[in-house]
Motif scaffolding. Sequence first.
Motif, PDB file in Angstrom:
ATOM      1  N   THR A   1       6.823  -6.903   7.457  1.00 18.63           N
ATOM      2  CA  THR A   1       7.751  -5.968   6.844  1.00 18.63           C
ATOM      3  C   THR A   1       8.869  -6.750   6.167  1.00 18.63           C
TER       4      THR A   1
ATOM      5  N   GLU B   1      -1.512   2.728  -5.353  1.00 18.82           N
ATOM      6  CA  GLU B   1      -0.865   4.020  -5.530  1.00 18.82           C
ATOM      7  C   GLU B   1      -1.920   5.113  -5.640  1.00 18.82           C
TER       8      GLU B   1
ATOM      9  N   PRO C   1      10.107   2.609  -1.236  1.00 16.72           N
ATOM     10  CA  PRO C   1      11.502   3.050  -1.173  1.00 16.72           C
ATOM     11  C   PRO C   1      12.157   3.188  -2.545  1.00 16.72           C
TER      12      PRO C   1
ATOM     13  N   ASP D   1       0.848  -1.194   0.000  1.00 16.87           N
ATOM     14  CA  ASP D   1       0.000   0.000   0.000  1.00 16.87           C
ATOM     15  C   ASP D   1       0.886   1.248   0.000  1.00 16.87           C
ATOM     16  N   ALA D   2       1.002   1.864  -1.171  1.00 15.15           N
ATOM     17  CA  ALA D   2       1.820   3.070  -1.322  1.00 15.15           C
ATOM     18  C   ALA D   2       0.955   4.292  -1.586  1.00 15.15           C
ATOM     19  N   ARG D   3      -0.257   4.297  -1.071  1.00 13.67           N
ATOM     20  CA  ARG D   3      -1.142   5.434  -1.310  1.00 13.67           C
ATOM     21  C   ARG D   3      -0.744   6.648  -0.467  1.00 13.67           C
ATOM     22  N   ALA D   4      -0.343   6.418   0.782  1.00 13.66           N
ATOM     23  CA  ALA D   4      -0.003   7.531   1.673  1.00 13.66           C
ATOM     24  C   ALA D   4       1.474   7.890   1.615  1.00 13.66           C
ATOM     25  N   ALA D   5       2.327   6.905   1.347  1.00 13.06           N
ATOM     26  CA  ALA D   5       3.771   7.138   1.269  1.00 13.06           C
ATOM     27  C   ALA D   5       4.338   6.278   0.150  1.00 13.06           C
ATOM     28  N   PRO D   6       5.260   6.810  -0.636  1.00 10.25           N
ATOM     29  CA  PRO D   6       5.793   6.037  -1.767  1.00 10.25           C
ATOM     30  C   PRO D   6       6.662   4.878  -1.316  1.00 10.25           C
TER      31      PRO D   6
END
Length: 263
Positions: free
Chosen positions: A256, A46, A19, A12-17
């Motif tokens: 993680t 995204e 790495p 889930d990279a909607r709030a933060a991209p």
Amino acid sequence: MHGLGNDFVVLDARAAPLPGAMTPGIARALADRRTGIGCDQLILLEPSAAQDFRVRFFNADGSEAGACGNGSRAVALLHGARAVVETGGGPIALEPLEAGARVDMGAPRFDWDAIPLAYALDTAAMPVGWEALEGPMAVNVGNPHAVFFVDDADAVELDRLGPLIEHDPLFPERVNVNVASLAGPDHLKLRVWERGAGLTRACGTGACATAVAAIRRGLVESPVRVTLPGGDLDIAWAPGGTILMSGPAAESFRGTFDWDAFA
């Protein structure tokens, strides 16, 4: 997450991209069941300028797909509310339900160049065959499918014939291979060889494509129950309309990982 045993790594990279940029190599490494996390498909969420958010689907071999039905239900469950999302196959509408989710997969496409095929053919009954599998129907439901109706889906050597058909030059973007048998007036039994993933316990877009093909051929009436090795999906479609798919989805675990170990 998984839908009927068709399992996914969801990032889930909607709030933060992320790495780094997602690549076929990273997707393939994460999907590896021995040295990665392990999955049939990787799903990346995204931001989107056009819809509520964007969903990208990567097969286990690293190739990117335009749609994934079981994965879309998993996304609906994770999001927890109705949404219209951007996918490579076009916008789709998601709605979580108590026992899973319902997804409006959009309208199926039947034109030969929309599948796509290498040359013009009647996609309702293609005059081609691979050993005992003959006369498939071709349907695009965000990704390409060839649907074969047989007397006994379990008797087909799909692990052998599936990759031959997937990589046939007739399908320039490769193809998902579906073998189905009639189990009742509104019931199909289905096995699927997924493009870029192989045999899986369930394929949501395969269930949609097969139900649409069976309705077009007059074999079943909508809504259709499609039984896959992992369980049942309910597919509703009327000619000229969009496909509604309903079925279960579940979260397996959260964790993680070290991005640099897979980059």
